[in-house]
Motif scaffolding. Structure first.
Motif, PDB file in Angstrom:
ATOM      1  N   VAL A 340       0.835  -1.202   0.000  1.00 21.24           N
ATOM      2  CA  VAL A 340       0.000   0.000   0.000  1.00 21.24           C
ATOM      3  C   VAL A 340       0.870   1.253   0.000  1.00 21.24           C
ATOM      4  O   VAL A 340       0.562   2.246  -0.640  1.00 21.24           O
ATOM      5  N   LYS A 341       1.973   1.221   0.717  1.00 18.33           N
ATOM      6  CA  LYS A 341       2.942   2.304   0.744  1.00 18.33           C
ATOM      7  C   LYS A 341       4.314   1.683   0.931  1.00 18.33           C
ATOM      8  O   LYS A 341       4.435   0.506   1.279  1.00 18.33           O
ATOM      9  N   TRP A 342       5.354   2.454   0.694  1.00 13.45           N
ATOM     10  CA  TRP A 342       6.689   1.878   0.846  1.00 13.45           C
ATOM     11  C   TRP A 342       7.092   1.765   2.306  1.00 13.45           C
ATOM     12  O   TRP A 342       7.864   0.886   2.678  1.00 13.45           O
ATOM     13  N   GLY A 343       6.594   2.666   3.156  1.00 11.34           N
ATOM     14  CA  GLY A 343       6.929   2.660   4.573  1.00 11.34           C
ATOM     15  C   GLY A 343       7.106   4.072   5.067  1.00 11.34           C
ATOM     16  O   GLY A 343       6.433   5.000   4.585  1.00 11.34           O
ATOM     17  N   GLU A 344       8.018   4.296   6.025  1.00  9.36           N
ATOM     18  CA  GLU A 344       8.274   5.640   6.532  1.00  9.36           C
ATOM     19  C   GLU A 344       9.736   5.784   6.934  1.00  9.36           C
ATOM     20  O   GLU A 344      10.428   4.796   7.220  1.00  9.36           O
TER      21      GLU A 344
END
Length: 471
Positions: A340-344
């Motif tokens: 969903v997203k790469w991370g943070e």
């Protein structure tokens, strides 16, 4: 404030693609000096803002000013002026005029005399319609700089290498687009007629007047000195910038097998950069922080821990870097799973933060740092991911393209095709141009032997029906 100062400010705004301020500053500069460089910059800005009458005024005036000055840069400026006229007419769907101006730009780039009567604008039928075809435009390469196919009597007069090869190629590509548009116009359309002359009529007054910039009065010399040698901006004190503002700008995309993350910064030193991969984290540093220039290698703020959205295979992941970008290619631990997203990003790093958890409560072991790009890849890495393509040379591995700086032109969707054309051989370029034009933009081939003896048919995507212009 002097015209030189306004001109400098206008060109600075032009470099930043700040079209409104480009026009405002150059309006003031051009009150005292009709510099072709300033006129062409303002022409481009007007074109971007769709002020086509004003843009055409500047292109034509720049041509005359460059010709009158006769400086070392004059031919380059005249080539650019004709090309700018072609772009404006193309945007107005006056394709016959656009092709004429593009051809004249090519002729100047070939080293031909500016006043040579080549009769391009006279190529019309009894109804006044322009008769040059796409095929003629594509085949018109006999005068290409560096091509060495000029007639013997001209080789002595013209330089084989003119220094304007890139300008010639640019105008040549525009001709193919203009003639393709001309072919699709209705029989009596205004855009089929020629309304231009090789030497444009010199404009007598400006067409559009834009609001002047609000600039405080100051001493000209002092103001120019500040522009050329600006005072350094105040540097924030160490530790005064919050972590949130230190984070790198990031972008990512993914395939079934990999996730590619790009981090953007200025003045990245590849030789000093270290990247360490773990199952669910990546450590990288030292990286420059634009919001905190005091950060140096060894500081907590110089390092980042990337907390990933899913697990990866550390040994199969890789990285690369340029002075403006760090790119990570992470091998998914579970292929086919969509992230969903790469991370943070977290500022700072420690061994315990990075190391994967060991089974049975054993002490964590930090992975070995990856201090340089892997020089070898496995057969699996080199073969995937490969995507479908119409190219005769086979599928392209999009992850293997050379790294480039993150500027606006290279983010454009057409950048890859421009690079592909630039790096191709003359024979491949002919094949690309013929297949693209004849197929109405639905096919692109680099195999000249395949396309030279046939017409490349339109190949619409599945589920799409190709229709003619008037249907």
């Amino acid at each position: 404030m002097s015209s030189t100062t306004f001109g400098y400010k206008g060109l600075e705004a032009y470099k930043k693609k700040d079209w409104a301020n480009t026009i405002s500053f150059l309006d003031k500069a051009l009150e005292d000096s009709k510099s072709p460089t300033w006129l062409l910059a303002r022409c481009h800005a007007h074109t971007q803002l769709k002020n086509y009458d004003a843009a055409l005024h500047d292109a034509e005036l720049a041509y005359h000013c460059a010709a009158e000055r006769g400086s070392g840069a004059s031919r380059k400026q005249m080539i650019e002026s004709q090309y700018r006229r072609a772009v404006i007419y193309f945007r107005l769907h006056r394709f016959a005029d656009a092709d004429c101006c593009a051809k004249w730009s090519m002729s100047l780039a070939e080293g031909r005399p500016a006043g040579e009567d080549d009769g391009v604008e006279k190529r019309v039928d009894a109804n006044g319609n322009y008769t040059v075809t796409v095929e003629e435009g594509v085949a018109d390469k006999k005068g290409q700089p560096g091509n060495s196919v000029l007639p013997d009597q001209l080789i002595e007069k013209l330089n084989d290498k003119t220094g304007f090869e890139a300008d010639w190629n640019r105008a040549y590509l525009l001709r193919s687009q203009a003639l393709g548009g001309l072919k699709r116009l209705p029989e009596r359309d205004f855009g089929r007629k020629v309304h231009v002359s090789k030497i444009p009529i010199k404009p007598q007054k400006k067409v559009v007047k834009k609001p002047e910039p609000v600039v405080e009065d100051s001493d000209d010399d002092e103001e120019l000195k500040k522009l050329l040698d600006p005072a350094p901006e105040p540097v924030p004190a160490p530790g005064s910038v919050p972590d949130e503002k230190l984070k790198l700008r990031a972008d990512f995309y993914q395939t079934n097998q990999t996730v590619t993350i790009s981090f953007f910064a200025k003045d990245i030193k590849k030789e000093d950069l270290q990247v360490e991969f773990a199952e669910d984290k990546v450590r990288l540093g030292p990286v420059p922080r634009e919001a905190a220039r005091y950060v140096k290698a060894g500081d907590r703020e110089a390092n980042s821990t990337l907390l990933l959205d899913n697990n990866i295979i550390p040994s199969a992941s890789r990285w690369s870097a340029t002075p403006r970008k760090i790119e990570l290619v992470l091998q998914k631990a579970t292929p086919g799973v969509k992230w969903v997203k790469w991370g943070e990003e977290k500022i700072g790093v420690g061994v315990s933060d990075l190391a994967p958890k060991a089974a049975g409560g054993a002490a964590p072991v930090a992975p070995a740092p990856v201090t340089a790009e892997p020089k070898e890849t496995t057969a699996k890495d080199s073969a995937a991911p490969a995507y479908p393509t119409s190219s005769k040379s086979g599928p392209k591995n999009w992850e293997k393209l050379d790294d480039v700086d993150d500027d606006e032109d290279k983010q454009d969707v057409n950048w890859f095709f421009k690079k592909l054309y630039k790096d191709a051989t003359p024979e491949q370029q002919r094949a690309m141009m013929k297949s693209f034009v004849e197929s109405n933009g639905t096919a692109l081939s680099t195999d000249w032997n395949d396309v030279k003896g046939r017409k490349v048919e339109t190949q619409p995507p599945d589920g799409v029906v190709a229709k003619k212009w008037d249907q």
